[in-house]
Structure formats: C-alpha cells, structure tokens
Design a protein around this motif. Structure first.
Motif, PDB file in Angstrom:
ATOM      1  N   GLN A 129     -63.300 -37.507   2.480  1.00 21.16           N
ATOM      2  CA  GLN A 129     -63.149 -37.825   0.798  1.00 21.16           C
ATOM      3  C   GLN A 129     -63.301 -36.604  -0.240  1.00 21.16           C
ATOM      4  OE1 GLN A 129     -64.552 -41.546  -0.778  1.00 21.16           O
ATOM      5  NE2 GLN A 129     -63.575 -40.982  -2.980  1.00 21.16           N
ATOM      6  N   ASP A 130     -64.756 -35.876   0.417  1.00 20.93           N
ATOM      7  CA  ASP A 130     -65.396 -34.966  -0.533  1.00 20.93           C
ATOM      8  C   ASP A 130     -64.156 -33.965  -0.624  1.00 20.93           C
ATOM      9  OD1 ASP A 130     -66.418 -36.726  -2.003  1.00 20.93           O
ATOM     10  OD2 ASP A 130     -68.454 -35.714  -1.237  1.00 20.93           O
ATOM     11  N   TYR A 131     -63.862 -34.488   0.743  1.00 20.37           N
ATOM     12  CA  TYR A 131     -63.115 -32.197   1.737  1.00 20.37           C
ATOM     13  C   TYR A 131     -61.814 -32.598   0.965  1.00 20.37           C
ATOM     14  CZ  TYR A 131     -61.485 -29.167   4.911  1.00 20.37           C
ATOM     15  OH  TYR A 131     -61.036 -28.433   5.711  1.00 20.37           O
ATOM     16  N   GLU A 132     -61.273 -33.766   1.016  1.00 15.17           N
ATOM     17  CA  GLU A 132     -59.832 -34.348   0.570  1.00 15.17           C
ATOM     18  C   GLU A 132     -60.101 -33.533  -0.819  1.00 15.17           C
ATOM     19  OE1 GLU A 132     -56.787 -34.565   2.590  1.00 15.17           O
ATOM     20  OE2 GLU A 132     -57.980 -34.454   4.776  1.00 15.17           O
ATOM     21  N   THR A 133     -60.706 -33.843  -1.276  1.00 19.24           N
ATOM     22  CA  THR A 133     -60.384 -33.795  -2.324  1.00 19.24           C
ATOM     23  C   THR A 133     -60.830 -32.118  -3.317  1.00 19.24           C
ATOM     24  OG1 THR A 133     -61.716 -35.754  -4.110  1.00 19.24           O
ATOM     25  CG2 THR A 133     -61.907 -34.452  -5.071  1.00 19.24           C
ATOM     26  N   ALA A 134     -60.990 -31.299  -2.674  1.00 20.57           N
ATOM     27  CA  ALA A 134     -61.600 -30.083  -2.962  1.00 20.57           C
ATOM     28  C   ALA A 134     -60.088 -29.372  -2.340  1.00 20.57           C
ATOM     29  CB  ALA A 134     -62.813 -29.767  -2.158  1.00 20.57           C
ATOM     30  N   LEU A 135     -59.764 -29.848  -1.111  1.00 21.93           N
ATOM     31  CA  LEU A 135     -58.758 -29.353  -0.582  1.00 21.93           C
ATOM     32  C   LEU A 135     -57.672 -29.606  -2.130  1.00 21.93           C
ATOM     33  CD1 LEU A 135     -57.530 -27.938   1.588  1.00 21.93           C
ATOM     34  CD2 LEU A 135     -57.526 -30.253   3.355  1.00 21.93           C
ATOM     35  N   ASN A 136     -57.275 -30.527  -2.525  1.00 22.12           N
ATOM     36  CA  ASN A 136     -56.226 -31.064  -2.708  1.00 22.12           C
ATOM     37  C   ASN A 136     -56.664 -30.158  -3.835  1.00 22.12           C
ATOM     38  OD1 ASN A 136     -55.176 -33.042  -1.252  1.00 22.12           O
ATOM     39  ND2 ASN A 136     -56.343 -35.039  -2.105  1.00 22.12           N
ATOM     40  N   GLN A 137     -57.772 -29.630  -5.007  1.00 20.65           N
ATOM     41  CA  GLN A 137     -57.140 -29.441  -6.028  1.00 20.65           C
ATOM     42  C   GLN A 137     -57.508 -27.613  -5.354  1.00 20.65           C
ATOM     43  OE1 GLN A 137     -61.812 -29.807  -6.782  1.00 20.65           O
ATOM     44  NE2 GLN A 137     -61.262 -30.956  -7.818  1.00 20.65           N
ATOM     45  N   PHE A 138     -57.541 -27.241  -4.372  1.00 17.04           N
ATOM     46  CA  PHE A 138     -57.031 -26.115  -3.813  1.00 17.04           C
ATOM     47  C   PHE A 138     -55.606 -25.601  -4.070  1.00 17.04           C
ATOM     48  CE2 PHE A 138     -55.597 -22.887  -0.684  1.00 17.04           C
ATOM     49  CZ  PHE A 138     -57.014 -21.641  -0.944  1.00 17.04           C
ATOM     50  N   LYS A 139     -54.564 -27.000  -3.467  1.00 18.21           N
ATOM     51  CA  LYS A 139     -53.360 -27.161  -2.882  1.00 18.21           C
ATOM     52  C   LYS A 139     -52.780 -27.333  -4.032  1.00 18.21           C
ATOM     53  CE  LYS A 139     -53.480 -29.943   0.489  1.00 18.21           C
ATOM     54  NZ  LYS A 139     -52.886 -31.077   2.007  1.00 18.21           N
ATOM     55  N   ALA A 140     -53.206 -27.112  -5.318  1.00 14.79           N
ATOM     56  CA  ALA A 140     -53.010 -27.531  -6.969  1.00 14.79           C
ATOM     57  C   ALA A 140     -53.044 -26.255  -7.685  1.00 14.79           C
ATOM     58  CB  ALA A 140     -53.223 -29.258  -7.480  1.00 14.79           C
TER      59      ALA A 140
END
Length: 247
Positions: A129-140
């Motif tokens: 969950q934490d990893y996906e959150t950070a990765l989605n922020q990078f994508k955005a």
C-alpha cells in the motif's frame, strides 16, 4: 522735345523694373519647385527605407516564429520520449513486482534455531500500500511527495522485497526535481546495498545520466562501463553500450 524724352526715359525705366520683377518671381518659383522636388525625393527615399526596414522586421519575425515552432516541436518530442521511457519503467516495475510476489515465502526457523533472533515478518499488505501510494504520486508528477513517500518506505521497510525498487524510484523522484546530487546519492544505495537486485543496473544508468547533466563526462563513462561489465546481459547494458558509442 525735352519733356517727351523724359517721359520716354521714365517709361523705359518702369518697363525695365517690371521685367526685373518678373524675372525675380520666375526665379523664386523655380527655386520653390526645385526645393519641392528635392523634398519629395527625400521623402520618397525615406519611405522606401522604412518599407525595407519593415520588410526585414517581418522576415525576422517569421524566422523567429519558425524557430519557435521547431523548438516547441522538439520539446514536445523530448517530453513524449521521456514519458514513454517513464511508462516503460513503471510497467516493468509492475511486472517485476507481480513476478516477485509469486515467489515462495521464507520458511520459519527450524532445527533448534532461536526464533528470538529472527526478524519479525513485515506486513506485505502495508508495504504494498505504501509503495503504491508513492508510485502513484510519481505517476501524477508529484515528485516532491513521491520522494517523501519512497524515502519513508525504505526507512520503514529496508529489508522488503520492494525496497530496491523504492530506492530506485526515490532517485528518479529527486532527478525529476533537478536535484542530481540527491538523485545520485539515492541510486548509489541501490548499486551498493541492493547490488544483486534487478534495479541495480538501471540505477547505474540513472547515475550516469545525472553525471552527464552535471558535466562529469568521465565519471558518466565509468558508470556506463560498470553496467556493461557487471550486468552484460541486461537491457541496461544495451543502453550503456549505445551511449558509449556516441561518446
């Protein structure tokens, strides 16, 4: 007879003055006409010069517009290429994580091993969950938030199977913020602490890119050579070879 002569003299004198006056008027008119012609010629010359100047300005404006269009096109193509590369790595990252998640979990300690000495198992759901959150922020393109998220992840879960990936994306998040020093520091952790991970070769490529941006061509060349030497059969090695050919 004498009065007649005097009258004739006076008449002749008057005619002479009248003729002289007529000549003076003609000369004045001629000078005025000459002056008008010269003035009109000067105005015509100035008008032609202004027209030519306006034409030159227009040509320069057209050339500037053409060059600006080329710059905008090249900028768009560069941004598109960067976006494709970013999407490629994100897709690759997702595929690798799916592959890694299928690996068998480590077995519990047996044969007299002391459970007290073993590390407590992490929470895979929380890590993901934490990893996906950070990765989605990078994508955005929220690179500041992504850097904070990935930084927090590697501090909380240094031994997670996702830690090398998080450290790698931490470096990319710093690079996206044009902070090459922090980007190199982050990627150096991948190449040292996680040297056996699939991200290590890509981290060396990222380091070389930063070094080139900083004008350190010799160090960048050494980083690329390291990729070829340590990870010869990886896509990163192919990229490194291509870059070395261009130097």
């Amino acid at each position: 007879m004498r009065p007649v002569r005097i009258a004739l003299l006076i008449a002749a004198l008057g005619a002479s003055q009248a003729q002289a006056g007529m000549f003076d008027d003609d000369e004045a008119r001629r000078q005025i006409a000459d002056q008008r012609i010269k003035t009109e010629a000067r105005f015509d010359q100035q008008a032609r010069a202004q027209l030519e100047l306006a034409s030159q300005i227009q040509r320069q404006a057209d050339e500037i517009a053409r060059l600006r269009g080329q710059i905008e096109t090249l900028t768009y193509e560069l941004e598109t290429a960067k976006k494709r590369q970013q999407d490629f790595y994100l897709d690759l990252d997702t595929r690798l994580r799916k592959f890694e998640s299928g690996a068998p979990a480590p077995t519990a300690a047996v044969d007299g091993a002391n459970p007290a000495n073993s590390k407590p198992a992490g929470d895979p759901a929380k890590e993901s969950q934490d990893y996906e959150t950070a990765l989605n922020q990078f994508k955005a393109a929220k690179y500041k938030e992504a850097a904070a998220g990935f930084g927090a992840f590697v501090q909380k879960f240094p031994d997670s199977s996702l830690a090398p990936n998080a450290q790698y994306w931490l470096g990319n998040a710093w690079y996206a913020q044009r902070d090459c020093k922090k980007a190199i520091d982050a990627q150096s952790v991948v190449t040292s602490r996680y040297a056996d991970s699939p991200k290590a070769a890509d981290a060396w490529i990222a380091i070389a890119t930063c070094q080139l941006d900083m004008g350190k061509a010799a160090e960048a060349k050494k980083a690329l050579e390291t990729v070829v030497a340590k990870y010869p059969n990886t896509p990163a090695a192919d990229t490194a070879r291509e870059r070395l050919k261009k130097k």
